[in-house]
Design a protein around this motif. Structure first.
Motif, PDB file in Angstrom:
ATOM      1  N   GLY A 144       0.816  -1.211   0.000  1.00  0.00           N
ATOM      2  CA  GLY A 144       0.000   0.000   0.000  1.00  0.00           C
ATOM      3  C   GLY A 144       0.848   1.259   0.000  1.00  0.00           C
ATOM      4  N   ASP A 145       2.093   1.169   0.559  1.00  0.00           N
ATOM      5  CA  ASP A 145       3.008   2.319   0.544  1.00  0.00           C
ATOM      6  C   ASP A 145       3.675   2.380  -0.832  1.00  0.00           C
ATOM      7  N   THR A 146       4.409   3.473  -1.044  1.00  0.00           N
ATOM      8  CA  THR A 146       5.169   3.561  -2.298  1.00  0.00           C
ATOM      9  C   THR A 146       6.661   3.634  -1.973  1.00  0.00           C
ATOM     10  N   LEU A 147       7.471   3.344  -2.980  1.00  0.00           N
ATOM     11  CA  LEU A 147       8.926   3.360  -2.793  1.00  0.00           C
ATOM     12  C   LEU A 147       9.564   4.104  -3.965  1.00  0.00           C
ATOM     13  N   GLN A 148      10.336   5.131  -3.623  1.00  0.00           N
ATOM     14  CA  GLN A 148      11.020   5.914  -4.659  1.00  0.00           C
ATOM     15  C   GLN A 148      12.237   5.123  -5.151  1.00  0.00           C
ATOM     16  N   LEU A 149      12.233   4.781  -6.454  1.00  0.00           N
ATOM     17  CA  LEU A 149      13.348   4.003  -7.003  1.00  0.00           C
ATOM     18  C   LEU A 149      14.192   4.836  -7.973  1.00  0.00           C
ATOM     19  N   ALA A 150      13.615   5.852  -8.527  1.00  0.00           N
ATOM     20  CA  ALA A 150      14.317   6.782  -9.431  1.00  0.00           C
ATOM     21  C   ALA A 150      13.572   8.104  -9.305  1.00  0.00           C
ATOM     22  N   PRO A 151      14.197   9.206  -9.763  1.00  0.00           N
ATOM     23  CA  PRO A 151      13.525  10.508  -9.598  1.00  0.00           C
ATOM     24  C   PRO A 151      12.098  10.524 -10.146  1.00  0.00           C
ATOM     25  N   ASP A 152      11.874   9.796 -11.236  1.00  0.00           N
ATOM     26  CA  ASP A 152      10.546   9.831 -11.843  1.00  0.00           C
ATOM     27  C   ASP A 152       9.799   8.496 -11.678  1.00  0.00           C
ATOM     28  N   TRP A 153      10.180   7.746 -10.688  1.00  0.00           N
ATOM     29  CA  TRP A 153       9.571   6.407 -10.567  1.00  0.00           C
ATOM     30  C   TRP A 153       9.325   6.070  -9.092  1.00  0.00           C
ATOM     31  N   GLN A 154       8.078   5.963  -8.709  1.00  0.00           N
ATOM     32  CA  GLN A 154       7.722   5.688  -7.318  1.00  0.00           C
ATOM     33  C   GLN A 154       6.567   4.670  -7.279  1.00  0.00           C
ATOM     34  N   PRO A 155       6.873   3.419  -7.601  1.00  0.00           N
ATOM     35  CA  PRO A 155       5.789   2.423  -7.680  1.00  0.00           C
ATOM     36  C   PRO A 155       5.247   2.048  -6.295  1.00  0.00           C
ATOM     37  N   GLU A 156       4.067   1.433  -6.318  1.00  0.00           N
ATOM     38  CA  GLU A 156       3.424   1.011  -5.064  1.00  0.00           C
ATOM     39  C   GLU A 156       3.970  -0.350  -4.634  1.00  0.00           C
ATOM     40  N   ILE A 157       4.121  -0.495  -3.333  1.00  0.00           N
ATOM     41  CA  ILE A 157       4.579  -1.785  -2.785  1.00  0.00           C
ATOM     42  C   ILE A 157       3.376  -2.726  -2.733  1.00  0.00           C
ATOM     43  N   VAL A 158       3.522  -3.917  -3.350  1.00  0.00           N
ATOM     44  CA  VAL A 158       2.384  -4.842  -3.380  1.00  0.00           C
ATOM     45  C   VAL A 158       2.648  -6.091  -2.527  1.00  0.00           C
ATOM     46  N   ALA A 159       3.877  -6.271  -2.085  1.00  0.00           N
ATOM     47  CA  ALA A 159       4.168  -7.442  -1.229  1.00  0.00           C
ATOM     48  C   ALA A 159       5.509  -7.262  -0.552  1.00  0.00           C
ATOM     49  N   THR A 160       5.692  -7.991   0.559  1.00  0.00           N
ATOM     50  CA  THR A 160       7.030  -8.089   1.181  1.00  0.00           C
ATOM     51  C   THR A 160       7.429  -9.559   1.140  1.00  0.00           C
ATOM     52  N   TYR A 161       8.734  -9.809   1.070  1.00  0.00           N
ATOM     53  CA  TYR A 161       9.204 -11.202   1.009  1.00  0.00           C
ATOM     54  C   TYR A 161      10.391 -11.404   1.933  1.00  0.00           C
ATOM     55  N   SER A 162      10.573 -12.649   2.371  1.00  0.00           N
ATOM     56  CA  SER A 162      11.702 -12.946   3.268  1.00  0.00           C
ATOM     57  C   SER A 162      12.981 -13.047   2.448  1.00  0.00           C
ATOM     58  N   ASP A 163      14.082 -12.622   3.070  1.00  0.00           N
ATOM     59  CA  ASP A 163      15.347 -12.516   2.338  1.00  0.00           C
ATOM     60  C   ASP A 163      16.487 -12.774   3.325  1.00  0.00           C
ATOM     61  N   TYR A 164      16.475 -13.992   3.912  1.00  0.00           N
ATOM     62  CA  TYR A 164      17.417 -14.300   4.997  1.00  0.00           C
ATOM     63  C   TYR A 164      18.868 -14.232   4.517  1.00  0.00           C
ATOM     64  N   GLY A 165      19.714 -13.746   5.374  1.00  0.00           N
ATOM     65  CA  GLY A 165      21.147 -13.729   5.081  1.00  0.00           C
ATOM     66  C   GLY A 165      21.601 -12.458   4.405  1.00  0.00           C
ATOM     67  N   ASN A 166      20.663 -11.651   3.931  1.00  0.00           N
ATOM     68  CA  ASN A 166      21.034 -10.410   3.254  1.00  0.00           C
ATOM     69  C   ASN A 166      20.967  -9.267   4.270  1.00  0.00           C
ATOM     70  N   PRO A 167      22.081  -8.599   4.532  1.00  0.00           N
ATOM     71  CA  PRO A 167      22.028  -7.540   5.547  1.00  0.00           C
ATOM     72  C   PRO A 167      21.359  -6.261   5.053  1.00  0.00           C
ATOM     73  N   GLY A 168      21.231  -6.074   3.742  1.00  0.00           N
ATOM     74  CA  GLY A 168      20.768  -4.793   3.222  1.00  0.00           C
ATOM     75  C   GLY A 168      19.391  -4.842   2.607  1.00  0.00           C
ATOM     76  N   PRO A 169      18.907  -3.657   2.164  1.00  0.00           N
ATOM     77  CA  PRO A 169      17.593  -3.597   1.534  1.00  0.00           C
ATOM     78  C   PRO A 169      17.613  -4.169   0.109  1.00  0.00           C
TER      79      PRO A 169
END
Lengths: 219, 799
Positions: free
Chosen positions: B572-597
């Motif tokens: 439901g939130d949005t995420l800015q990925l580029a100056p002209d691109w801010q798509p809506e977040i439609v899901a979260t997923y598990s990503d074990y072992g990765n320290p970063g976003p």
């Protein structure tokens, strides 16, 4: 004869090497119901003799027989059974079990021997003046009360033989007289023979027979 | 007078050498385990500091690309426009070293401070002649024998010329450009956005960043160190307490003979200080050996988790030794504080009461249990009140200490119930005597409880992690084969080739760029194909209806759990990925072992917004039986090296190997803590055995054989250990929950599901009994062999 000790010798090793003779050729016999005082100066071997008579230790030579059975040559487990069922022990230091209350201490040996008689234990508690303290811990009792409890424990299984090591040694005169009277009275009631190690002339005089030990020999 | 008094006090230890050994051993073990962890942490801190130091204040800025590599054309365009930039080629050698290749002729000032003196003395010709010069940290020379030692360089790093790096790591790339200071740049140069719009200028990151990332790992180690320290102090506390009880008549006599309380306390304090220093020194030596043994696994863990490197050898640091001795001294004084206080209050004329200590301890059980409950409550309250990692550790500490304090009261209640239910006199005595023994054994049992609960807690966490991680790898690494092309041309030809192969079911792009994500630093943005491989397997945690369809249309994004938690984002939130691109977040997923976003979008959306994204890596869906044929065909047609074609089984095995080593240290510390607890029981039983004779002797005299008494003694110890293990189970599970739900979530950014492993509990229960059996073996054997004369001494006042 209930108890016979024949030509008993016992030595203890010395820390510096060598050995010290504590008993040298001691012999005695005790009839059922008889009372006997063992007297002697400190270090004469009285307590050692009592321990041998109780089967707590073995003589180096000689024998102890209890009710015709050779106590001193029995294996550990059989001697333990004899102590459990046929001997009541009373120590100068009382040696009660601090983790059990007065009632449990009183009945302990009788229950170990499989001869627990609730009525008899209640009588003992009453006669020994312990009835009000049955749920108390031993360490909360006075010295006299603790020794009375130790006597009760020894008599609870109604053994044929009571062995007492300085039973009044830690008590004042009044308490000592009470404890001695109770011990003799209850032993007589149950028909138990009694051997008492003592320094006290009063205690010795109360026994039917007296033997004096001196330097490991009967005088 | 002082000398005579000291002589009298010390005579106790001469007569009880076993007790002295117990005391020294307790302090030494406590110091050893604590200082071992501190040594590892100090080594890590020094390594991070060294890494940070390589970045001097004059270090040049970096130009980086979201794609992670900068095309040669971009570099040349910048140079042609007048920009004073210098390329850095990075890659990995087959031996696992990170190679950095520099163009020393254009290198800006302050780029390599550790090599600066060396470079200053070298003639320029030496930097362009063959063979290229190489430098590496002394501990990395085994993997790079031609390199010159350079102590300032980070371990695992090889520095050479750009030509040398390209030869050693041909699959590497220009990862960044070093920018000369503005003062050295021509004023007329065009803006960066004009010449190279895809590049970002930034200050370099170094050891401070790694130190921040690894903080939770070191906090875990420190927590283990403190736990072991506490367990060791339990041993010392028990030994000091017993020695005090045994010396009580001596203290009273010394007081009666004219020694002041103050002098007596001072002498006892001096005695404890001397013991602490002797045992502390021994503990430091043991700690150094332990740390040296654990360091390789710690190093592997840090490399696997965070990419942080530690040297293979442990350095001796005087500050570490001083801290170790100070903590040994402080711990000993804390362990002996009770005894010292009792000494100061010792009534000179009171009669000897050998059971007073035990009685007092029994009386304090309820108070202690109440304090334990309060501590656990404070720990639980810390999570909402303090929050973060400190809150999590406060919860763990509160739970562990609270339960340990409450244990004696719980055991006393259980033993009282057992005594009440017992019918036979010996059974009654057994439980009653166990209660009597509890004050002397409680510290050892508390140590056992802590060790067992930690084992259950950490074991459950690791096993839950392993189970989840294995399942996660199965979900995420679905493609049977992974292939990486060396160039964009090759990649294009490879895709065309794969399209013609009948055995290939699908070719899935694995393309990504690095972009800033919601103030959480640079994250990986992947493009995924609209394919059932993802729809059927991707491990989604929270999802909106039709998420995959929306992702395929290109106006939606899915984010990993770490990013969702740290940036408080969700569907439901949005995420800015580029100056002209801010798509809506439609899901979260598990990503074990990765320290970063991390985030995923559709491939067309990724290439539309980042046309320069490297398109080299692909996952290939193929029947497992066809892998060898396909691998051979790709190798024959493209000449790709073996490292460019990786079956997923290999990646899984590699990932799991990293995982196992990550927890190897935890397992070692677990085992050590359990061992120390067993030692605590042994020492407590040995010191108690002489005190217990007056309690056992009457039972023997009344006709119980020594063999029977010995077996009862063993049974009592095993029963106490078993009861403790029973209490350890719920505590351990609470600990596991706290680790998984609070500490790990705070430390790593992901929350793992908790699984239960009854098989492990049974094994640990058996281990606890075995440890107790081992600990009581010698005391029980001693009892079995006790001569009647020894028992008789407790009855006879004379012979």
């Amino acid at each position: 004869m209930l108890l016979v000790a024949d030509d008993i010798h016992k030595t203890f090793p010395l820390p510096s090497g060598g050995a010290q003779a504590v008993l040298s050729g001691v012999s005695l016999a005790l009839a059922p119901g008889e009372t006997l005082a063992l007297t002697g100066e400190s270090g004469s071997g009285k307590s050692t003799l009592l321990h041998l008579l109780a089967g707590l230790d073995r003589p180096d030579s000689g024998s102890v027989t209890l009710g015709g059975a050779p106590l001193s040559t029995l294996p550990d487990a059989a001697r333990a059974e004899a102590r459990r069922t046929r001997i009541g022990l009373v120590f100068q230091q009382f040696n009660l079990i601090p983790s059990l209350d007065v009632a449990a201490n009183l009945a302990f040996q009788a229950r170990l021997a499989g001869r627990h008689d609730e009525g008899w234990c209640a009588t003992l508690a009453e006669r020994l003046g312990l009835a009000p303290h049955l749920s108390a811990w031993p360490e909360t009792l006075s010295g006299g009360q603790q020794q009375r409890l130790a006597i009760g424990r020894a008599l609870a299984a109604k053994p044929p033989l009571i062995l007492a090591d300085e039973p009044t040694g830690n008590l004042d005169e009044e308490n000592a007289a009470t404890v001695l009277a109770l011990m003799l009275e209850l032993a007589a009631e149950t028909g138990a023979a009694l051997v008492t190690v003592t320094h006290s002339a009063t205690v010795a005089a109360a026994m039917s027979r007296r033997l004096h030990l001196s330097r490991g020999k009967l005088a | 007078m002082t000398r005579a008094a000291l002589h009298a006090l010390l005579s106790h230890w001469r007569r009880h050498p076993g007790q002295l050994a117990t005391l020294l051993l307790g302090i030494a073990i406590a110091t050893a385990l604590f200082s071992a962890v501190q040594a590892i942490n100090a080594e890590a801190r020094a390594s991070y500091a060294a890494s940070e130091a390589t970045l001097s204040p004059d270090a040049p800025d970096h130009l980086t690309s979201p794609a992670g590599r900068i095309p040669m054309q971009t570099f040349l365009a910048l140079r042609a426009a007048g920009w004073q930039v210098s390329p850095v080629w990075e890659g990995e050698t087959p031996e696992g070293l990170t190679v950095q290749g520099y163009d020393f002729l254009t290198l800006p000032m302050g780029s390599l401070p550790d090599l600066a003196p060396t470079l200053a003395q070298m003639p320029p010709s030496a930097l362009i002649t063959l063979p290229p010069p190489q430098w590496a940290a002394p501990e990395s020379l085994a993997a790079a024998p031609q390199a010159t030692p350079a102590p300032g360089l980070a371990p695992g790093l090889l520095v050479t010329t750009i030509d040398g790096a390209m030869a050693l790591a041909p699959s590497g790339a220009i990862t960044h450009l070093l920018v000369a200071p503005d003062a050295a740049q021509p004023l007329t140069r065009p803006p960066l956005a004009e010449v190279a719009p895809t590049l970002t200028r930034s200050r370099p990151q170094g050891g401070a960043e790694i130190a921040r990332l690894t903080r939770s790992f070191h906090l875990n180690l420190t927590a283990f160190g403190l736990l072991s320290f506490a367990v060791g102090l339990f041993i010392a506390h028990g030994a000091i307490g017993l020695a005090f009880e045994q010396r009580r008549p001596m203290f009273r006599t010394l007081r009666a003979l004219g020694l002041s309380t103050r002098l007596l306390a001072a002498l006892t304090l001096a005695e404890l200080t001397a013991f602490a220093l002797v045992a502390g020194t021994l503990g430091l030596a043991l700690g150094h050996v332990t740390a040296a043994a654990l360091l390789p696994d710690v190093s592997a863990s840090l490399r696997g988790l965070y990419g942080a490197a530690l040297p293979g050898q442990l350095a001796f640091r005087p500050s570490w030794a001083a801290t170790g001795l100070a903590i040994a001294l402080a711990g000993t004084l804390a362990a002996g504080a009770g005894a010292l206080l009792a000494l100061a209050r010792l009534p000179i004329l009171a009669s000897a009461k050998p059971r007073a200590w035990a009685r007092a301890s029994t009386r304090s059980l309820a108070l202690q249990a109440a304090a334990g409950a309060a501590l656990a409550a404070v720990g639980a309250a810390a999570v909402p009140l303090i929050g973060g990692l400190p809150g999590g550790f406060a919860l763990l500490g509160g739970l562990l200490l609270g339960a340990a304090l409450a244990l004696p009261a719980l055991l006393a209640a259980l033993l009282a119930a057992a005594q009440h239910l017992a019918r036979r006199p010996l059974a009654q005595w057994l439980w009653a005597d166990a209660r009597q023994q509890l004050p002397g054994l409680r510290l050892a049992l508390m140590a056992l409880l802590l060790a067992l609960a930690t084992n259950i807690g950490v074991g459950t966490m690791v096993s839950s992690f392993r189970l989840t991680f294995t399942g996660f790898l199965d979900q995420r690494l679905v493609s049977e084969l992974y292939v990486t092309a060396r160039s964009e041309d090759e990649a294009t030809r490879l895709r065309a080739f794969l399209d013609t192969r009948p055995e290939v079911q699908a070719t899935l792009p694995i393309w990504h760029v690095d972009v800033p994500m919601a103030d959480q630093g640079a994250g990986e943005l992947y493009g995924v194909a609209d394919h059932p491989t993802y729809r059927d397997n991707w491990p989604l945690l929270s999802v909106t209806p039709g998420a995959w369809d929306r992702l395929a249309t290109g106006d939606a994004v899915m984010i990993n759990e770490q990013l969702a938690r740290r940036a408080a984002l969700g569907p439901g939130d949005t995420l800015q990925l580029a100056p002209d691109w801010q798509p809506e977040i439609v899901a979260t997923y598990s990503d074990y072992g990765n320290p970063g976003p991390q985030a995923i979008v559709s491939v067309p959306a990724l290439t539309r917004h980042f046309p320069d994204v490297p398109k080299l890596r692909h996952g290939i869906r193929v029947a497992p039986d066809d892998i060898p044929t396909l691998t051979a065909a790709i190798t024959d047609d493209f000449g790709l090296p073996a490292t460019a074609l990786v079956p997923n089984a290999e990646i899984k095995a590699y990932s799991l190997a990293i995982f196992e080593r990550t927890f190897a240290v935890t397992a070692a510390l677990n085992a050590l803590t359990l061992g120390v607890a067993a030692l605590a029981i042994l020492t407590a039983m040995l010191t108690l055995s002489t005190m217990r004779l007056p309690q056992i002797a009457p039972v023997w005299a009344m006709g119980t054989t020594r063999a029977r008494l010995a077996s009862l003694e063993a049974l009592r110890t095993l029963a106490l250990a078993a009861f403790t293990a029973l209490f350890a189970l719920p505590l351990g599970l609470a600990l596991a929950w706290a680790l998984l739900a609070v500490v790990n979530t705070e430390a790593f950014g992901w929350r793992l599901p908790m699984f239960l492993f009854p098989g492990q509990w049974a094994l640990l229960f058996a281990t606890a009994l075995a440890a107790a059996a081992l600990a009581c073996f010698w005391p029980v054997l001693k009892l079995r062999r006790t001569q009647p004369a020894t028992f008789l001494k407790t009855f006879a006042s004379e012979r």
